[in-house]
Design an enzyme around this catalytic site. Structure first.
Site, PDB file in Angstrom:
ATOM      1  N   HIS A  11      40.266 -12.657 -57.811  1.00 15.71           N
ATOM      2  CA  HIS A  11      40.508 -12.111 -56.475  1.00 15.71           C
ATOM      3  C   HIS A  11      40.105 -10.640 -56.381  1.00 15.71           C
ATOM      4  CE1 HIS A  11      43.958  -9.691 -57.770  1.00 15.71           C
ATOM      5  NE2 HIS A  11      44.338 -10.730 -58.498  1.00 15.71           N
ATOM      6  N   GLU A  84      48.595 -16.766 -61.121  1.00 18.75           N
ATOM      7  CA  GLU A  84      48.735 -15.852 -62.252  1.00 18.75           C
ATOM      8  C   GLU A  84      49.949 -16.250 -63.084  1.00 18.75           C
ATOM      9  OE1 GLU A  84      47.846 -14.103 -64.702  1.00 18.75           O
ATOM     10  OE2 GLU A  84      46.917 -12.466 -63.558  1.00 18.75           O
TER      11      GLU A  84
END
Length: 215
Positions: A11, A84
């Site tokens: 990202h 994550e």
């Protein structure tokens, strides 16, 4: 079995990336630079055809994927397996704060004890071994649904690290001595559930500096 191509993307930048504040499962949006990076990424991949676009369900990854999806005229599929690592009580803290509040757990983390778990916070933390297995299984599972196709997966620094280690057969205990850049393009293939690496850390499309931090 046909080979599935995977373009694995980290990202764009967030404010917490920039100040070295650990995000984990906390849902932080892209900052202005991250939005610029996402747009540049979409432009760099505009000429490539994708059969599907997947992203972590955390908004920093989903926003990055949306920029690509708009350019491609596609939808983004959310997959929580691409999140994550969950850092438990470490989440939301600066690295310096973690070291002060949790010196023993911080030392184990920095020493790459892959079975150590951070103190619980709002969420229970994952060990690195648990996180690695989740990430690699998620990527392989998505690839299995698209044999012989080409996919874009937008995830997080830790997810990219796990994919890199899996593809190169690196021990989980070794230090991370390779960069994991915001909005970077990283090319893999999956054959029979096994990841292979073809290109790592493409960032020429960004032109300005990018951050190499977890999250």
């Amino acid at each position: 079995m046909p080979i599935t191509q995977i373009v694995l993307i980290r990202h764009g930048e967030t404010a917490w990336n920039a100040e070295r504040r650990l995000q984990g499962h906390i849902d932080i949006a892209l900052n202005g630079e991250g939005l610029r990076q996402a747009a540049a990424l979409a432009g760099a991949l505009a000429a490539e055809h994708f059969d599907a676009i997947y992203a972590s369900d955390l908004q920093r990854a989903h926003q990055t994927a949306e920029a690509l999806a708009r350019r491609q005229g596609m939808l983004v599929h959310a997959d929580s397996g691409l999140r994550e690592r969950c850092y438990g009580g470490f989440e939301g803290l600066l690295y310096a704060e973690i070291e002060l509040r949790f010196p023993r757990e911080f030392a184990a983390w920095q020493a790459r004890d892959i079975d150590s778990v951070m103190p619980a916070g709002v969420r229970e933390a994952e060990s690195f071994r648990q996180f690695y297995r989740r990430c690699v299984d998620a990527i392989a599972g998505i690839a299995e649904r698209y044999p012989g196709r080409k996919l874009a997966l937008v995830a997080h620094g830790g997810v990219l690290e796990c994919a890199y280690r899996s593809a190169l057969g690196l021990s989980l205990e070794t230090p991370r001595d390779f960069p994991v850049m915001n909005a970077s393009i990283n090319r893999f293939s999956v054959h029979g559930g096994v990841l292979s690496l073809h290109s790592w850390g493409e960032v020429a499309h960004l032109k300005t500096g990018v951050l190499d931090e977890l999250g």
